[in-house]
Design a protein around this motif. Structure first.
Motif: not given
Length: 190
Positions: A105-126
């Motif tokens: 909820e806190a994140l969605h309140a901070a996101l822009p109203a206009a369309p965008f691509w969202y990078l939700g997760v970026l990770g590499t095995h250590p």
């Protein structure tokens, strides 16, 4: 050095992706806020990442190297995501689910109203870190955003990542403190 092969994740990649992400995010502020207990972190983080994977794998916007050793989970600008969280609710205790929902909820309140691509997760095995694979899988989503003429958005609660992302061309556009300090970043059309 040969560039790594980047593939679109399939359902068969699910277990490898989840294993990599659970391991990669062991000390991440958001994941440890959501799942603070060391004993249950692996189980609950796996449920969480599995939920995110399942929501997006059918969209063809999860890019991997070595079928999950490095992974970028992107959300395209397709409007409201009505994927039910019933499967997540069934796998998490009430307190953990409440933290997931509060952060969301806190994140969605901070996101822009206009369309965008969202990078939700970026990770590499250590075990595969240091090869710049994260940058490689991130770039595929950035290229898609640019092709659509749209900005890309991500958020991080790791202050060290803010500088890493800045060096990769991202700018902080918003920050919030509750439920934990988080920076929302944007990379504009290139």
């Amino acid at each position: 050095m040969t560039a790594p092969e980047i593939t679109v994740a399939t359902p068969e990649d699910r277990d490898h992706v989840i294993t990599s992400l659970v391991t990669a995010f062991t000390k991440d502020p958001v994941l440890r806020y959501l799942f603070p207990d060391d004993a249950t972190y692996p189980q609950y983080a796996a449920a969480f990442f599995g939920h995110l994977f399942d929501k997006r794998v059918h969209k063809g916007t999860i890019w991997t190297i070595e079928h999950g050793a490095s992974v970028a989970i992107w959300e395209p600008p397709a409007g409201e995501d009505n994927w039910p969280d019933d499967n997540l609710a069934a796998q998490l205790p009430g307190d953990a689910l409440a933290r997931v929902r509060a952060y969301d909820e806190a994140l969605h309140a901070a996101l822009p109203a206009a369309p965008f691509w969202y990078l939700g997760v970026l990770g590499t095995h250590p075990d595969k870190a240091g090869r710049r694979w994260g940058h490689a899988v991130m770039k595929v989503g950035l290229d898609r955003a640019a092709a659509d003429g749209l900005p890309a958005i991500l958020e991080t609660s790791n202050p060290d990542n803010v500088e890493v992302y800045r060096r990769a061309g991202w700018d902080v556009v918003h920050a919030f403190a509750e439920p934990l300090p988080t920076w929302v970043m944007r990379q504009s059309i290139r």
